[in-house]
Design a protein around this motif. Structure first.
Motif, short mmCIF file in Angstrom:
data_model
loop_
_atom_site.label_atom_id
_atom_site.label_comp_id
_atom_site.label_asym_id
_atom_site.label_seq_id
_atom_site.Cartn_x
_atom_site.Cartn_y
_atom_site.Cartn_z
N CYS A 1 -1.50 -1.22 1.83
CA CYS A 1 -1.99 -1.33 3.21
C CYS A 1 -2.75 -2.62 3.49
O CYS A 1 -3.18 -2.85 4.62
CB CYS A 1 -2.89 -0.13 3.52
SG CYS A 1 -4.50 -0.22 2.74
N CYS B 1 -5.85 0.70 -2.90
CA CYS B 1 -7.22 0.86 -2.40
C CYS B 1 -7.66 2.33 -2.41
O CYS B 1 -6.86 3.23 -2.61
CB CYS B 1 -7.34 0.29 -0.99
SG CYS B 1 -6.67 1.37 0.29
N CYS C 1 -5.73 4.62 0.25
CA CYS C 1 -4.33 4.92 -0.11
C CYS C 1 -4.25 5.87 -1.29
O CYS C 1 -3.31 6.67 -1.39
CB CYS C 1 -3.56 3.64 -0.43
SG CYS C 1 -3.17 2.66 1.02
ZN LIG Z 1 -4.45 0.73 0.67
#
Ligand SMILES: [Zn+2]
Length: 200
Positions: free
Chosen positions: A62, A71, A74
């Protein structure tokens, strides 16, 4: 520039003034604060800056900030994977998260379209967004780009680019002031803008 101060001080004031939201007066105050602070505190600050610059990467999915891999959002199994909220920068994620209104995923464009500045679709992470639509079971894309000329142009471009996909495209409602960056919108307004979002 103050002739009264050494060049090193003037240089630091100039560097700090170039940061967003910091004018010459604040830059001067921060500089004096640094001078008066214990050496260890400043070394901690410098180390934090260094660490951020060396270890923080963009999430491969993302483009949010991450410490190397995918991250935190996600990789969080509790997030609603049927929705992707598109923001210009990581600050947009902070704003949406603060509002508490949204539990889906994000996509960070890392900018907004601006032909004058030479920022076209290829300069933004748009290809990555389109790629996510094949296979992730995404039902809704929420366009949460800023309510500035660049943000609106980007939202309009994305609406067209998303037309071939079987996905509902919505835009935050106009509770957000015109010319407003998402980051500076208060929590209640952003909650309302999200709840009242409409088909783009
Ligand atoms: Zn992400």
């Amino acid at each position: 520039m103050h002739k009264a101060f050494p060049d090193s001080i003037n240089r630091l004031i100039k560097e700090l003034s170039a940061m967003p939201g910091i004018g010459p007066r604040s830059a001067e105050r921060i500089t004096f604060h640094i001078l008066q602070s214990p050496r260890e505190n400043i070394i901690d600050l410098l180390n934090s800056i260094k660490e951020v610059k060396t270890s923080v990467r963009f999430c491969g999915v993302c483009s949010n900030l991450s410490d190397g891999g995918t991250c935190g959002i996600c990789s969080d199994p509790a997030r609603d994977r049927t929705r992707i909220c598109v923001v210009e920068g990581p600050g947009g994620i902070t704003a949406m998260e603060r509002s508490g209104a949204y539990r889906g995923l994000y996509h960070v464009l890392l900018g907004a379209l601006s032909p004058i500045d030479g920022v076209g679709p290829d300069e933004l992470r748009i290809g990555g967004l389109l790629k996510r639509l094949s296979g992730e079971g995404v039902a809704e894309i929420i366009l949460a780009t800023d309510f500035t000329t660049g943000g609106e142009t980007t939202a309009m471009y994305l609406k067209r680019a998303l037309e071939p996909f079987n996905v509902t495209v919505t835009r935050l409602s106009r509770g957000v002031p015109v010319g407003g960056s998402l980051e500076y919108v208060d929590i209640a307004t952003l909650q309302r803008a999200f709840e009242d979002r409409r088909k783009a």
